[in-house]
Design a protein around this motif. Structure first.
Motif, short mmCIF file in Angstrom:
data_model
loop_
_atom_site.label_atom_id
_atom_site.label_comp_id
_atom_site.label_asym_id
_atom_site.label_seq_id
_atom_site.Cartn_x
_atom_site.Cartn_y
_atom_site.Cartn_z
N LYS A 138 31.93 19.80 28.02
CA LYS A 138 31.12 18.75 27.42
C LYS A 138 31.91 18.19 26.35
CE LYS A 138 29.39 22.12 23.68
NZ LYS A 138 27.99 22.80 23.18
N GLU A 139 31.64 16.98 25.77
CA GLU A 139 32.29 16.30 25.07
C GLU A 139 31.32 15.26 24.00
OE1 GLU A 139 34.75 13.19 26.50
OE2 GLU A 139 33.88 13.62 28.47
N ALA A 140 31.76 15.22 22.91
CA ALA A 140 31.01 13.94 22.01
C ALA A 140 31.05 12.70 22.80
CB ALA A 140 31.58 13.83 20.59
N THR A 141 29.76 11.87 22.73
CA THR A 141 29.62 10.52 23.30
C THR A 141 28.92 9.66 22.49
OG1 THR A 141 29.19 9.47 25.11
CG2 THR A 141 27.76 11.09 24.61
N GLN A 142 28.99 8.29 22.62
CA GLN A 142 27.90 7.27 21.93
C GLN A 142 27.71 6.09 22.89
OE1 GLN A 142 30.23 6.43 18.01
NE2 GLN A 142 30.56 4.26 19.26
N ARG A 143 26.47 5.61 22.63
CA ARG A 143 26.13 4.58 23.23
C ARG A 143 25.76 3.52 22.18
NH1 ARG A 143 26.04 4.11 29.11
NH2 ARG A 143 26.15 6.10 30.00
N THR A 144 26.43 2.27 22.33
CA THR A 144 26.13 1.15 21.80
C THR A 144 25.14 0.11 22.69
OG1 THR A 144 28.09 1.37 20.59
CG2 THR A 144 26.88 -0.90 20.31
N LEU A 145 24.07 -0.15 22.16
CA LEU A 145 22.98 -0.97 22.80
C LEU A 145 23.13 -2.22 22.68
CD1 LEU A 145 19.81 0.95 22.05
CD2 LEU A 145 21.22 1.48 23.60
N THR A 146 22.60 -3.34 23.38
CA THR A 146 23.00 -4.75 23.22
C THR A 146 22.63 -5.36 21.89
OG1 THR A 146 20.83 -5.16 24.19
CG2 THR A 146 22.61 -4.90 25.95
N ALA A 147 21.57 -4.53 21.17
CA ALA A 147 21.36 -5.21 19.87
C ALA A 147 22.37 -4.79 18.84
CB ALA A 147 19.86 -5.11 19.59
N GLY A 148 23.39 -3.84 19.28
CA GLY A 148 24.13 -3.22 18.29
C GLY A 148 23.84 -1.91 17.71
N VAL A 150 23.66 2.02 17.64
CA VAL A 150 24.62 3.20 18.22
C VAL A 150 23.86 4.34 18.24
CG1 VAL A 150 26.85 4.32 17.74
CG2 VAL A 150 26.59 1.84 17.20
N LEU A 151 23.68 4.89 19.34
CA LEU A 151 23.25 6.33 19.50
C LEU A 151 24.37 7.26 19.86
CD1 LEU A 151 21.10 4.21 20.24
CD2 LEU A 151 19.99 6.12 21.70
N LYS A 152 24.32 8.33 19.05
CA LYS A 152 25.43 9.37 19.25
C LYS A 152 24.89 10.80 19.71
CE LYS A 152 28.38 7.33 15.62
NZ LYS A 152 29.01 7.42 14.05
N GLY A 153 25.89 11.45 20.51
CA GLY A 153 25.33 12.83 20.85
C GLY A 153 26.37 13.46 21.73
N VAL A 154 26.02 14.04 22.78
CA VAL A 154 26.91 14.69 23.78
C VAL A 154 26.71 14.71 25.14
CG1 VAL A 154 25.28 16.58 23.76
CG2 VAL A 154 27.52 17.24 23.93
N LYS A 155 27.58 14.48 25.97
CA LYS A 155 27.51 14.54 27.38
C LYS A 155 28.21 15.60 27.93
CE LYS A 155 31.25 11.33 28.44
NZ LYS A 155 31.61 9.94 29.22
N ALA A 156 27.69 16.17 29.13
CA ALA A 156 28.11 17.33 29.67
C ALA A 156 28.23 17.23 31.36
CB ALA A 156 27.46 18.61 29.29
N GLU A 157 28.80 18.19 31.99
CA GLU A 157 28.74 18.23 33.41
C GLU A 157 28.84 19.86 33.50
OE1 GLU A 157 31.62 16.15 36.11
OE2 GLU A 157 32.46 18.17 36.08
N THR A 158 27.99 20.36 34.25
CA THR A 158 27.88 21.58 34.87
C THR A 158 28.05 21.67 36.20
OG1 THR A 158 25.36 21.57 35.19
CG2 THR A 158 26.11 22.14 33.17
N THR A 159 28.94 22.72 36.73
CA THR A 159 29.32 22.93 38.20
C THR A 159 28.88 24.34 38.63
OG1 THR A 159 31.32 21.44 37.57
CG2 THR A 159 31.27 22.95 39.54
N THR A 160 28.36 24.33 39.79
CA THR A 160 28.33 25.46 40.52
C THR A 160 28.77 25.28 41.88
OG1 THR A 160 26.22 24.81 41.51
CG2 THR A 160 25.86 25.93 39.43
N THR A 161 28.85 26.46 42.77
CA THR A 161 29.14 26.51 43.97
C THR A 161 28.77 25.14 44.86
OG1 THR A 161 29.50 28.58 44.06
CG2 THR A 161 29.76 27.59 46.22
N ASN A 162 27.44 24.74 44.45
CA ASN A 162 26.64 23.80 45.52
C ASN A 162 26.58 22.41 44.67
OD1 ASN A 162 26.52 25.62 47.64
ND2 ASN A 162 24.89 26.52 46.51
N ASP A 163 26.55 22.34 43.41
CA ASP A 163 26.09 21.21 42.91
C ASP A 163 26.72 21.02 41.65
OD1 ASP A 163 23.41 20.52 44.10
OD2 ASP A 163 23.15 22.48 43.50
#
Length: 208
Positions: A138-148, A150-163
């Motif tokens: 996981k890591e910190a992230t943010q999204r800037t919308l077209t109107a300006g 800013v939404l901040k938070g976190v994104k992540a990736e989980t990994t198993t054998t199949n998914d």
């Protein structure tokens, strides 16, 4: 706080919804000049009005629908429906989840700025997988919308054998309330359904 994944089942309605004509297998009721018929999206029907006129009618889904909450709006594919749930405690949840599990969830908060709970929400979303042996990055992230905005938070990736699952949780707000947005998808489904998430971010508007 109730489970983040509590999603109510809703029944979509168009023009006139009813349970009359049970057994005809049609999802919607269309009333023209007092004459009611069953119809599904894509159907074309010939309807005879009370005065004998014959009309040809067709019901089609819009390619794009704009869904609006109290303090936000976003566009989505017309084939999907957004389910609304009252989670209590001043939290309203709006969820669009496809049959293969790609999801968009927006929560509106009253009396709380959800910017401080994005990590907690991620934990709620991935805990079952982690308990089952999934690995997480996981890591910190943010999204800037077209109107300006800013939404901040976190994104992540989980990994198993199949998914491999992708998650993103971001938020914005003030002490009196705010908006939290979460998306999730199986990575193998992104070529097919990634446009759902892209459309959310390109169209999302918030009033914070």
């Amino acid at each position: 706080m109730r489970s983040f994944f509590y999603v109510a089942t809703v029944l979509a309605s168009c023009l006139a919804a009813a349970t009359a004509f049970a057994g005809d297998g049609k999802g919607f009721r269309l009333t023209i000049d007092g004459v009611e018929v069953g119809i599904n999206p894509g159907d074309t029907l010939d309807v005879t009005t009370k005065d004998g006129r014959k009309l040809s009618v067709e019901l089609r889904r819009s390619d794009t629908v704009t869904f609006a909450g109290t303090k936000f709006s976003f566009d989505h594919d017309g084939q999907f429906t957004v389910a609304k749930s009252d989670l209590g405690g001043g939290i309203m949840q709006y969820a669009l989840i496809t049959p293969i599990g790609t999801g968009v969830i927006v929560q509106e908060y009253k009396g709380l700025n959800p910017s401080s709970i994005t990590d907690f929400m991620l934990q709620q979303m991935v805990q079952e997988g982690i308990d089952g042996g999934a690995k997480i990055k996981k890591e910190a992230t943010q999204r800037t919308l077209t109107a300006g905005n800013v939404l901040k938070g976190v994104k992540a990736e989980t990994t198993t054998t199949n998914d491999v699952m992708d998650y993103e949780i971001v938020a914005t707000g003030r002490p009196d309330g705010g908006i939290l947005v979460a998306t999730f998808a199986n990575k193998e489904n992104l070529p097919k359904e990634g446009a759902i998430i892209d459309k959310l971010w390109s169209s999302l508007k918030v009033e914070y």
